[in-house]
Design an enzyme around this catalytic site. Structure first.
Site, PDB file in Angstrom:
ATOM      1  N   LYS A  89     -28.629  53.994  18.417  1.00  0.00           N
ATOM      2  CA  LYS A  89     -27.309  54.138  19.026  1.00  0.00           C
ATOM      3  C   LYS A  89     -26.221  53.548  18.139  1.00  0.00           C
ATOM      4  CE  LYS A  89     -24.343  55.227  22.153  1.00  0.00           C
ATOM      5  NZ  LYS A  89     -23.966  56.654  22.155  1.00  0.00           N
ATOM      6  N   CYS A 148     -31.662  47.586  15.612  1.00  0.00           N
ATOM      7  CA  CYS A 148     -32.516  46.502  16.093  1.00  0.00           C
ATOM      8  C   CYS A 148     -31.797  45.717  17.193  1.00  0.00           C
ATOM      9  CB  CYS A 148     -32.831  45.547  14.959  1.00  0.00           C
ATOM     10  SG  CYS A 148     -33.411  46.365  13.485  1.00  0.00           S
ATOM     11  N   LYS A 174     -24.950  67.726  18.597  1.00  0.00           N
ATOM     12  CA  LYS A 174     -25.617  67.350  19.850  1.00  0.00           C
ATOM     13  C   LYS A 174     -26.965  68.044  19.973  1.00  0.00           C
ATOM     14  CE  LYS A 174     -23.825  64.852  20.487  1.00  0.00           C
ATOM     15  NZ  LYS A 174     -22.890  63.842  20.211  1.00  0.00           N
ATOM     16  N   ASN A 180     -31.528  41.150  12.507  1.00  0.00           N
ATOM     17  CA  ASN A 180     -30.918  42.486  12.445  1.00  0.00           C
ATOM     18  C   ASN A 180     -30.110  42.545  11.154  1.00  0.00           C
ATOM     19  OD1 ASN A 180     -31.858  42.897  14.998  1.00  0.00           O
ATOM     20  ND2 ASN A 180     -29.861  42.888  16.003  1.00  0.00           N
ATOM     21  N   GLY A 181     -30.122  43.691  10.506  1.00  0.00           N
ATOM     22  CA  GLY A 181     -29.329  43.837   9.281  1.00  0.00           C
ATOM     23  C   GLY A 181     -30.228  44.030   8.074  1.00  0.00           C
ATOM     24  N   ARG A 187     -30.577  51.292  21.937  1.00  0.00           N
ATOM     25  CA  ARG A 187     -30.053  51.205  20.572  1.00  0.00           C
ATOM     26  C   ARG A 187     -30.998  51.859  19.567  1.00  0.00           C
ATOM     27  NH1 ARG A 187     -26.186  46.876  20.042  1.00  0.00           N
ATOM     28  NH2 ARG A 187     -26.759  46.673  17.872  1.00  0.00           N
ATOM     29  N   GLU A 246     -19.375  69.427  16.558  1.00  0.00           N
ATOM     30  CA  GLU A 246     -19.874  68.411  17.488  1.00  0.00           C
ATOM     31  C   GLU A 246     -21.009  68.985  18.346  1.00  0.00           C
ATOM     32  OE1 GLU A 246     -19.939  65.434  17.901  1.00  0.00           O
ATOM     33  OE2 GLU A 246     -20.480  65.140  19.992  1.00  0.00           O
ATOM     34  N   TRP A 279     -35.921  48.494  14.243  1.00  0.00           N
ATOM     35  CA  TRP A 279     -35.752  49.884  13.788  1.00  0.00           C
ATOM     36  C   TRP A 279     -35.997  49.833  12.286  1.00  0.00           C
ATOM     37  CZ3 TRP A 279     -32.470  52.765  10.574  1.00  0.00           C
ATOM     38  CH2 TRP A 279     -32.448  54.145  10.804  1.00  0.00           C
ATOM     39  N   HIS A 318     -18.920  84.532   4.110  1.00  0.00           N
ATOM     40  CA  HIS A 318     -19.055  83.869   2.810  1.00  0.00           C
ATOM     41  C   HIS A 318     -20.434  83.256   2.639  1.00  0.00           C
ATOM     42  CE1 HIS A 318     -14.827  84.571   2.075  1.00  0.00           C
ATOM     43  NE2 HIS A 318     -14.603  84.157   3.301  1.00  0.00           N
ATOM     44  N   GLU A 339     -29.603  66.674  17.350  1.00  0.00           N
ATOM     45  CA  GLU A 339     -30.131  65.311  17.488  1.00  0.00           C
ATOM     46  C   GLU A 339     -31.047  65.118  18.688  1.00  0.00           C
ATOM     47  OE1 GLU A 339     -26.027  63.189  19.064  1.00  0.00           O
ATOM     48  OE2 GLU A 339     -27.436  61.959  17.984  1.00  0.00           O
TER      49      GLU A 339
HETATM   50  O1  M6R Z   1     -20.647  53.915  17.277  1.00  0.00           O
HETATM   51  P1  M6R Z   1     -20.038  54.948  16.403  1.00  0.00           P
HETATM   52  O2  M6R Z   1     -19.069  55.828  17.130  1.00  0.00           O
HETATM   53  O3  M6R Z   1     -19.394  54.371  15.178  1.00  0.00           O
HETATM   54  O4  M6R Z   1     -21.227  55.870  15.949  1.00  0.00           O
HETATM   55  C1  M6R Z   1     -21.051  56.887  15.020  1.00  0.00           C
HETATM   56  C2  M6R Z   1     -22.258  57.775  14.961  1.00  0.00           C
HETATM   57  O5  M6R Z   1     -23.385  57.053  14.596  1.00  0.00           O
HETATM   58  C3  M6R Z   1     -22.524  58.458  16.303  1.00  0.00           C
HETATM   59  O6  M6R Z   1     -21.421  59.157  16.752  1.00  0.00           O
HETATM   60  C4  M6R Z   1     -23.721  59.423  16.169  1.00  0.00           C
HETATM   61  O7  M6R Z   1     -23.380  60.488  15.355  1.00  0.00           O
HETATM   62  C5  M6R Z   1     -24.155  59.910  17.550  1.00  0.00           C
HETATM   63  N1  M6R Z   1     -25.563  59.723  17.698  1.00  0.00           N
HETATM   64  C6  M6R Z   1     -23.871  61.352  17.784  1.00  0.00           C
HETATM   65  O8  M6R Z   1     -24.227  61.748  19.065  1.00  0.00           O
END
Ligand code: M6R
Length: 609
Positions: free
Chosen positions: A604, A2, A488, A99-100, A27, A484, A75, A507, A491
């Site tokens: 974000k 948010c 990517k 927020n929160g 965000r 990683e 959000w 396995h 997501e």
């Molecule tokens: O701000 P942060 O690095 O703590 O965020 C951690 C994850 O939320 C962040 O890396 C998330 O996995 C990304 N969307 C991946 O691209």
């Protein structure tokens, strides 16, 4: 997640609120709203489900000249994305954005139920009602009512509160969710992220947990919840406007991938001494005597930050003698009753510096008396402020939800921290120098690879965009890289992508190979290269659709697609192969016509658990 904005001054409040919310769009959110007050303190409250553009369209029919107001992007956590659940919430005389998460909102709601009729399903509306119950129609100062309410709250919050009985005053408070107050000329601005303030002021006060501020156009008065006065520290916002703009790119994601030569250079600036073959990190603040004693590293992070930690751990284990490295997912670790040996250091990794689970781990680890070092990007963020020492990665604002440039710099920053431990422990320069020299070369190598592969990768992405599943494969340092890379793709393209260590194929995962899947094989040269190649052959023998990514010029396995990179690096090749994977994910999502920078359901900065 948010976003909060607020304005009180001599200009049009709606204008700032909308432009500020747009800056916070990255965000992640699903609804938005603003309330402004006119000179007679009459409120105009406009909310909408969907994008800021929808809110803007609604505001067109309600253009106001009001000079004070607050706004929010939500959000969804409690209740679906809808207009009624959107903020600001109005209860009695109170308008509130939050927020929160208010964890005890059900108990609080029960105590308020007879007095208030709740319209939404949110915890935030309950907080608004609670404030109103202490405000008693303006009988008590707004700030006092907010403080009384917050004393009963369990959970996390960043809030901005207004009342139609308190003209020109906004009360803000925070506990676990960031809030920044921008100090301008004849105006005061509020935001949950300093980027919303750029172009208006560079002077900001970062509120701390447990603080409440009463804000007018000319004053900011801060107190703790226990009414102790706090002297406001005005700081310069380090980001600039250019850093949060697309710079001619269609998407922030592509911009951020392409700017990695520069962002990594910033991570390295002043920290690599090639003449003496040393890494010099000032931020962690650990004297050599203490570094020598380190026997155990715990690396804590979520998502990409976790993957970066895992990649760094493979390297650190190679050169740091008698140091064990454990990499943990923050959301799990915070509830594990893990024993951390006394001679440990914890690396707390977070791009945003606000991730709730990572922050919770940091606090738990500190309770155990373990030294905490932040590997953080966002300057002045909560994690950056709470760790004992740290190394900022300095990649500049990362706007796209999918993290790219932060990954590269986080991994290298952690390797550099490992190198400082190894240096202190007296590891021979002959062992460490090749790492240091390669790190110094990386920005230029990244530049070369990005230029070389951009076109071919786009071409390949077109051919794979319609698959439903992907398997990413790697061994050794290419395994965390494959994790990683898979994250990517999933997501931003919504293709189901999972990563496996090549050695694990037999396995279980090998059973998956069929025409619905493609396999993305990451094949850096090195000790295990031939073994990985054999694993690719096993996939090919079962009709796999393989994309191979390698720096081996003579790679010739008859796979469906190959991306070859040219580099003089030997140690950090997986980081370069990951650039190919980043571009691949980007182009797949682009070809599918998806919202590349703001993938569905994601935010974000994950400031709730
Ligand atoms: O701000 P942060 O690095 O703590 O965020 C951690 C994850 O939320 C962040 O890396 C998330 O996995 C990304 N969307 C991946 O691209």
């Amino acid at each position: 997640m948010c976003g909060i904005v607020g304005y009180v001054g001599d200009k049009n409040a709606q204008d700032f609120l909308v432009s500020g919310l747009k800056r916070l769009e990255y965000r992640g959110y699903d609804s938005a709203g603003v309330v402004t007050f006119d000179d007679d303190n009459r409120a105009t409250l406009i909310k909408t489900k969907g994008k800021i553009a929808d809110l803007e369209a609604k505001l067109m029919g309600n253009k106001r000249e009001d000079k004070v107001g607050i706004g929010h992007t939500r959000w969804a956590t409690h209740g679906e994305p809808s207009e009624v659940n959107a903020h600001p919430h109005q209860v009695g005389d109170i308008y509130l954005v939050h927020n929160g998460i208010i964890e005890n909102y059900k108990e609080l709601k029960a105590t308020l139920e007879g007095k208030y009729e709740f319209k939404s399903e949110t915890d935030s509306e309950v907080l608004a009602a609670l404030v109103d119950s202490f405000y008693e129609g303006g009988r008590y100062p707004l700030t006092n009512a907010v403080v009384q309410a917050l004393k009963l709250v369990q959970g996390t919050y960043g809030i901005a509160v207004m009342s139609d009985k308190n003209p020109g005053e906004i009360v803000v408070a925070r506990a676990g969710s960031p809030l920044v107050i921008g100090v301008g000329h004849g105006e005061t601005l509020i935001a949950s992220d300093a980027s919303a303030l750029l172009g208006h002021t560079k002077q900001a006060i970062y509120l701390n947990d447990g603080e409440v501020a009463t804000v007018t156009d000319k004053s900011v008065e801060i107190k703790t919840l226990n009414a102790e006065p706090v002297s406001a520290k005005v700081e310069e916002i380090e980001t600039n406007l250019a850093a949060i703009q697309k710079d001619g790119y269609e998407h922030f994601l592509l911009k951020e991938i392409m700017e990695q030569p520069r962002s990594l250079k910033e991570t390295l600036r002043g920290r690599i001494d090639l003449r003496d073959g040393m890494v010099r990190l000032g931020g962690p603040g650990l004297p050599e005597k203490e570094l020598r004693k380190v026997k155990h590293l715990v690396i804590v992070g979520c998502g990409t930050a976790y993957n970066a930690g895992l990649l760094a751990s493979y390297y650190i284990e190679r050169f740091a003698p008698e140091v064990t490295v454990e990499v943990v997912v923050a959301s799990e670790y915070r509830y594990r009753q893990a024993y951390i040996p006394k001679d440990s250091v914890a690396l707390i990794v977070s791009q945003s510096g606000e991730t709730a689970d990572t922050l919770a781990c940091l606090r738990e680890i500190k309770k155990q008396g373990i030294k905490t070092i932040g590997i953080v990007n966002a300057i002045g963020s909560t994690i950056a402020r709470e760790v004992d020492g740290g190394t900022y990665v300095h990649v500049g604002p990362e706007i796209s939800v999918a993290s790219t440039k932060a990954f590269t710099s986080q991994a290298i920053a952690m390797v550099m921290f490992g190198l400082t431990i190894a240096q202190a422990k007296g590891v021979r320069s002959g062992i460490l120098r090749p790492y240091i020299e390669e790190i110094a070369k990386m920005p230029a190598e990244i530049q070369k690879v990005l230029e070389e592969v951009k076109g071919p990768v786009w071409e390949i992405a077109r051919r794979y965009k319609d698959y439903d599943h992907a398997i990413y494969l790697g061994r050794d340092t290419a395994y965390p890289t494959a994790m990683e890379a898979a994250l990517k793709l999933k997501e931003i393209s919504y293709i189901d992508a999972n990563a496996y260590a090549f050695g694990e194929l037999k396995h279980g995962p090998l059973a998956l190979v069929d025409d619905r899947f493609f396999e993305f094989a990451m094949l850096p040269t090195g000790e295990l290269y031939e073994k990985a190649v054999s694993n690719v052959q096993e996939v090919l023998a079962r009709g796999g659709h393989v994309i191979a990514v390698t720096n081996r010029a003579d790679f010739d396995l008859g796979v469906e697609s190959v991306v070859k990179i040219t580099t003089s690096l030997k140690i950090f090749v997986p980081v370069l192969l990951n650039l190919v994977a980043q571009l691949f994910a980007y182009y797949v999502a682009l070809e599918k016509g998806l919202d590349v920078d703001q993938p569905r359901n994601l935010a974000k900065s994950v400031t709730v658990e």
